[in-house]
Design a protein around this motif. Structure first.
Motif: not given
Length: 244
Positions: A34, A66, A68-69, A71, A74
């Motif tokens: 992202d 960073q 928070q998104g 997983q 990734d």
């Protein structure tokens, strides 16, 4: 994510030299798909005494957006940059020449896995131990010893430190990245003649004056006047923090 553009003469593929580089330079950027990034200290753990397979560990603040998104599974990239320097065109005896910059970096790509609180605490302790071991001996000798004083005082000090570590670890999350690819670029005038490289070496020996962390602190008014005197000890300039 595609590795940085690297002409063949700037590509480093010697595992020993790459591992030596990463032993000295282990602070870099974590980049996610992202396009967010974080500056973090990394811990490299290799599968074998030689080779470049292994894992990279790190930790970040739980409040970091960073995270928070992020997983498990990734794809991420880690970029570690080493020394860099401006090379003036005028330093070469053979002319004409153009100015340039020499620099060094290593990119690691892989998939991330987040660590639980217990593993995160263990990771931070490993990072701290490794960083402390790299400090000059005279700096280590100046650390406050938890063994000082009576047994009761020492035990109390150790318990206080453990409790404080656990409190801090609750505010961070560790992660591990299995190395899938590793790319090392060392732009060090390899495209120049031996005579020109000698010109660059002599120029950099005279001109390189890298700013240390304590100098940045002093320039921004973060050091008390009496404390600034102690920073004249060059050994203290190499101290590295382990917790972000």
């Amino acid at each position: 994510m595609t590795p940085t553009y690297t002409p063949s003469h700037f590509l480093l593929d010697d595992p020993l030299l790459i591992r030596q580089f990463l032993q000295q330079h282990y602070f870099g950027l974590l980049l996610t798909a992202d396009l967010q990034l974080s500056a973090l200290p990394f811990l490299f753990e290799w599968d074998q005494p030689t080779g470049l397979t292994g894992k990279v560990y790190g930790h970040m603040a739980r409040q970091n957006p960073q995270l928070q998104g992020l997983q498990d599974g990734d794809s991420v990239k880690l970029v570690v940059q080493g020394p860099h320097a401006y090379v003036a065109a005028e330093c070469y005896q053979q002319q004409p020449q153009v100015a340039t910059w020499n620099y060094s970096l290593v990119e690691v790509s892989g998939k991330v896995q987040l660590l639980d609180p217990r593993s995160t605490l263990a990771l931070v302790r490993r990072q701290q131990t490794k960083a402390n071991q790299a400090l000059p001996q005279q700096v280590q000798d100046g650390f406050v010893s938890l063994a000082a004083g009576t047994d009761a005082v020492a035990a109390s000090g150790r318990q206080s430190n453990l409790a404080y570590e656990k409190q801090l670890s609750a505010a961070i999350t560790g992660f591990v990245v299995r190395i899938e690819s590793l790319h090392a670029k060392m732009k060090l005038s390899q495209n120049k003649t031996p005579a020109s490289r000698q010109d660059v070496l002599q120029f950099l020996q005279q001109s390189e004056h890298p700013q240390t962390v304590w100098q940045l602190m002093q320039a921004q008014g973060l050091l008390a006047a009496e404390a600034a005197v102690n920073t004249q000890n060059p050994a203290l300039g190499s101290t590295k923090g382990a917790v972000i």
